[in-house]
Motif scaffolding. Structure first.
Motif, PDB file in Angstrom:
ATOM      1  N   LEU A   1      81.828  33.917  58.802  1.00  0.00           N
ATOM      2  CA  LEU A   1      82.892  32.965  58.496  1.00  0.00           C
ATOM      3  C   LEU A   1      83.307  32.175  59.728  1.00  0.00           C
ATOM      4  O   LEU A   1      83.687  31.003  59.623  1.00  0.00           O
ATOM      5  CB  LEU A   1      84.094  33.707  57.908  1.00  0.00           C
ATOM      6  N   VAL A   2      83.222  32.806  60.891  1.00  0.00           N
ATOM      7  CA  VAL A   2      83.544  32.092  62.126  1.00  0.00           C
ATOM      8  C   VAL A   2      82.530  30.976  62.369  1.00  0.00           C
ATOM      9  O   VAL A   2      82.891  29.839  62.713  1.00  0.00           O
ATOM     10  CB  VAL A   2      83.579  33.065  63.315  1.00  0.00           C
ATOM     11  N   VAL A   3      81.243  31.280  62.170  1.00  0.00           N
ATOM     12  CA  VAL A   3      80.202  30.274  62.372  1.00  0.00           C
ATOM     13  C   VAL A   3      80.358  29.129  61.378  1.00  0.00           C
ATOM     14  O   VAL A   3      80.191  27.945  61.727  1.00  0.00           O
ATOM     15  CB  VAL A   3      78.811  30.923  62.253  1.00  0.00           C
ATOM     16  N   LEU A   4      80.678  29.448  60.134  1.00  0.00           N
ATOM     17  CA  LEU A   4      80.801  28.414  59.110  1.00  0.00           C
ATOM     18  C   LEU A   4      81.958  27.456  59.379  1.00  0.00           C
ATOM     19  O   LEU A   4      81.870  26.264  59.076  1.00  0.00           O
ATOM     20  CB  LEU A   4      80.991  29.062  57.738  1.00  0.00           C
ATOM     21  N   GLN A   5      83.042  27.967  59.938  1.00  0.00           N
ATOM     22  CA  GLN A   5      84.262  27.168  60.055  1.00  0.00           C
ATOM     23  C   GLN A   5      84.596  26.773  61.491  1.00  0.00           C
ATOM     24  O   GLN A   5      85.697  26.277  61.752  1.00  0.00           O
ATOM     25  CB  GLN A   5      85.436  27.953  59.462  1.00  0.00           C
ATOM     26  N   ALA A   6      83.675  26.971  62.409  1.00  0.00           N
ATOM     27  CA  ALA A   6      83.946  26.632  63.808  1.00  0.00           C
ATOM     28  C   ALA A   6      83.996  25.132  64.035  1.00  0.00           C
ATOM     29  O   ALA A   6      84.561  24.675  65.032  1.00  0.00           O
ATOM     30  CB  ALA A   6      82.890  27.262  64.716  1.00  0.00           C
ATOM     31  N   PHE A   7      83.394  24.357  63.146  1.00  0.00           N
ATOM     32  CA  PHE A   7      83.364  22.899  63.270  1.00  0.00           C
ATOM     33  C   PHE A   7      83.969  22.296  62.008  1.00  0.00           C
ATOM     34  O   PHE A   7      83.790  22.831  60.912  1.00  0.00           O
ATOM     35  CB  PHE A   7      81.936  22.383  63.463  1.00  0.00           C
ATOM     36  N   GLY A   8      84.668  21.172  62.162  1.00  0.00           N
ATOM     37  CA  GLY A   8      85.265  20.508  61.018  1.00  0.00           C
ATOM     38  C   GLY A   8      85.376  19.016  61.237  1.00  0.00           C
ATOM     39  O   GLY A   8      85.892  18.560  62.273  1.00  0.00           O
ATOM     40  N   ALA A   9      84.896  18.234  60.284  1.00  0.00           N
ATOM     41  CA  ALA A   9      84.931  16.773  60.421  1.00  0.00           C
ATOM     42  C   ALA A   9      86.354  16.242  60.371  1.00  0.00           C
ATOM     43  O   ALA A   9      86.678  15.246  61.036  1.00  0.00           O
ATOM     44  CB  ALA A   9      84.088  16.128  59.320  1.00  0.00           C
ATOM     45  N   PHE A  10      87.211  16.889  59.610  1.00  0.00           N
ATOM     46  CA  PHE A  10      88.594  16.407  59.532  1.00  0.00           C
ATOM     47  C   PHE A  10      89.285  16.509  60.882  1.00  0.00           C
ATOM     48  O   PHE A  10      90.032  15.610  61.280  1.00  0.00           O
ATOM     49  CB  PHE A  10      89.376  17.205  58.483  1.00  0.00           C
ATOM     50  N   GLY A  11      89.046  17.598  61.610  1.00  0.00           N
ATOM     51  CA  GLY A  11      89.656  17.744  62.920  1.00  0.00           C
ATOM     52  C   GLY A  11      89.180  16.678  63.892  1.00  0.00           C
ATOM     53  O   GLY A  11      89.967  16.154  64.696  1.00  0.00           O
ATOM     54  N   VAL A  12      87.904  16.331  63.821  1.00  0.00           N
ATOM     55  CA  VAL A  12      87.372  15.274  64.683  1.00  0.00           C
ATOM     56  C   VAL A  12      88.027  13.939  64.342  1.00  0.00           C
ATOM     57  O   VAL A  12      88.412  13.164  65.232  1.00  0.00           O
ATOM     58  CB  VAL A  12      85.844  15.179  64.538  1.00  0.00           C
ATOM     59  N   PHE A  13      88.165  13.655  63.055  1.00  0.00           N
ATOM     60  CA  PHE A  13      88.800  12.409  62.630  1.00  0.00           C
ATOM     61  C   PHE A  13      90.257  12.349  63.094  1.00  0.00           C
ATOM     62  O   PHE A  13      90.714  11.319  63.632  1.00  0.00           O
ATOM     63  CB  PHE A  13      88.722  12.285  61.111  1.00  0.00           C
ATOM     64  N   LEU A  14      91.000  13.427  62.914  1.00  0.00           N
ATOM     65  CA  LEU A  14      92.408  13.447  63.302  1.00  0.00           C
ATOM     66  C   LEU A  14      92.575  13.242  64.797  1.00  0.00           C
ATOM     67  O   LEU A  14      93.393  12.430  65.246  1.00  0.00           O
ATOM     68  CB  LEU A  14      93.036  14.777  62.868  1.00  0.00           C
ATOM     69  N   MET A  15      91.801  13.964  65.595  1.00  0.00           N
ATOM     70  CA  MET A  15      91.927  13.862  67.039  1.00  0.00           C
ATOM     71  C   MET A  15      91.427  12.510  67.554  1.00  0.00           C
ATOM     72  O   MET A  15      91.974  11.961  68.511  1.00  0.00           O
ATOM     73  CB  MET A  15      91.164  14.995  67.707  1.00  0.00           C
ATOM     74  N   LYS A  16      90.387  11.952  66.941  1.00  0.00           N
ATOM     75  CA  LYS A  16      89.881  10.649  67.371  1.00  0.00           C
ATOM     76  C   LYS A  16      90.948   9.575  67.183  1.00  0.00           C
ATOM     77  O   LYS A  16      91.147   8.717  68.062  1.00  0.00           O
ATOM     78  CB  LYS A  16      88.628  10.280  66.586  1.00  0.00           C
ATOM     79  N   GLN A  17      91.621   9.607  66.046  1.00  0.00           N
ATOM     80  CA  GLN A  17      92.666   8.613  65.811  1.00  0.00           C
ATOM     81  C   GLN A  17      93.781   8.734  66.836  1.00  0.00           C
ATOM     82  O   GLN A  17      94.338   7.734  67.279  1.00  0.00           O
ATOM     83  CB  GLN A  17      93.233   8.785  64.395  1.00  0.00           C
ATOM     84  N   TYR A  18      94.094   9.950  67.223  1.00  0.00           N
ATOM     85  CA  TYR A  18      95.166  10.129  68.205  1.00  0.00           C
ATOM     86  C   TYR A  18      94.695   9.718  69.600  1.00  0.00           C
ATOM     87  O   TYR A  18      95.438   9.095  70.362  1.00  0.00           O
ATOM     88  CB  TYR A  18      95.641  11.581  68.216  1.00  0.00           C
ATOM     89  N   PHE A  19      93.480  10.072  69.954  1.00  0.00           N
ATOM     90  CA  PHE A  19      92.963   9.689  71.272  1.00  0.00           C
ATOM     91  C   PHE A  19      92.914   8.169  71.446  1.00  0.00           C
ATOM     92  O   PHE A  19      93.111   7.660  72.549  1.00  0.00           O
ATOM     93  CB  PHE A  19      91.560  10.267  71.476  1.00  0.00           C
TER      94      PHE A  19
END
Length: 298
Positions: A164-182
């Motif tokens: 479960l750690v391997v499956l959920q270690a990456f997430g596209a939503f988190g990248v999108f959220l942080m990119k907009q803030y950066f």
């Protein structure tokens, strides 16, 4: 200017603000009505939570009684002791806390790192790669969970929390959220850091992350809640009782009882909700600020 004009002009000027004075009571009345509606809506959302907590202290026969009894005749505090001693609740909580904490840390780490590359580093095909990565959000997990399970089974990771750690270690939503803030952080800060000799890793760690506390808190909160409430993932990959999560443990606890003890079920649900409620109350200010500012560009 005649005397008549001198008398008319001041009177017209004095009459001008009158509509503003009449508009103020209307705006205040609208604010009061809106506040009342929001309070009523908030109370309506809290009623199921209140009923769940109170039902954990009831006898099973009182929970679905007609008419509804909002408060129990006798408060059964022993439900919490029985659930803690007669089930593996402590083990389920420990596994869930471990899994949620590790996944949250990895998603914040990988999401912010990838978002910095998409937001501040220029390379060929950057925008196309970001769109392709973002498109994975629209693909439901159920469509590829079987080949994903086969891959993890061949890697001998099934029946482990590591799967479960391997499956959920990456997430596209988190990248999108942080990119907009950066992108809302001025580029002049990065350019000044490069002039001072700081590399991209240093800019990400020493400039971007400290300035992105609201977005990081929002991502951490959303990831923690989603991981904590996940049921399908543990159901597929966790077979041994020693590594069950809270959601999976409570489901099996109900399924193994021929006569469902709803009082004990609500007791377990109350215990499982308390950590989420505490974390959300502590981080709600950062959560609201991060969501509100992630779509802005400076």
């Amino acid at each position: 200017m005649t005397a008549t004009e001198l008398l008319v002009v001041p009177s017209a000027r004095r009459a001008g603000p009158a509509p503003h004075r009449s508009a103020r009571p209307r705006s205040r009345a609208g604010t009061v009505v809106g506040s009342i509606l929001l309070i009523a809506f908030a109370l309506a959302l809290l009623v199921p939570f209140f009923w769940m907590v109170v039902s954990s202290f009831k006898d099973s026969n009182e929970i679905f009684s007609v008419p509804v009894r909002w408060l129990p005749d006798t408060w059964h505090w022993e439900h919490y002791v029985e659930l803690w001693t007669d089930t593996g609740m402590a083990t389920w909580l420990r596994n869930t806390i471990f899994l949620s904490t590790v996944v949250t840390f990895l998603q914040v780490l990988t999401g912010s790192f990838a978002a910095y590359g998409f937001a501040k580093v220029r390379f060929p095909g950057r925008d196309l790669l970001f769109l392709a990565y973002l498109a994975t959000i629209a693909v439901p997990w159920q469509s590829y969970m079987i080949p994903q399970y086969i891959m993890l089974a061949q890697a001998r990771l099934t029946n482990t929390l590591l799967a479960l750690v391997v499956l959920q270690a990456f997430g596209a939503f988190g990248v999108f959220l942080m990119k907009q803030y950066f992108e809302s952080i001025p580029e002049e800060l990065s350019e000044a850091a490069r002039i001072d000799g700081l590399n991209e890793y240093g800019i990400w760690a020493r400039i971007m992350l400290p300035l992105s506390t609201p977005a990081l808190a929002s991502l951490a909160l959303l990831t923690f809640v989603n991981t904590w409430n996940d049921y399908l993932g543990p159901l597929l990959y966790l077979r041994s009782k020693e590594i069950w999560t809270v959601q999976l443990g409570l489901k099996n606890f109900v399924a193994n009882n021929l006569s469902a003890d709803y009082a004990m079920l609500f007791t377990g649900l109350t215990i499982s909700v308390i950590p989420i409620a505490v974390i959300f109350l502590l981080g709600q200010r950062y959560f609201v600020e991060g969501i509100a500012t992630s779509g802005l560009k400076g």
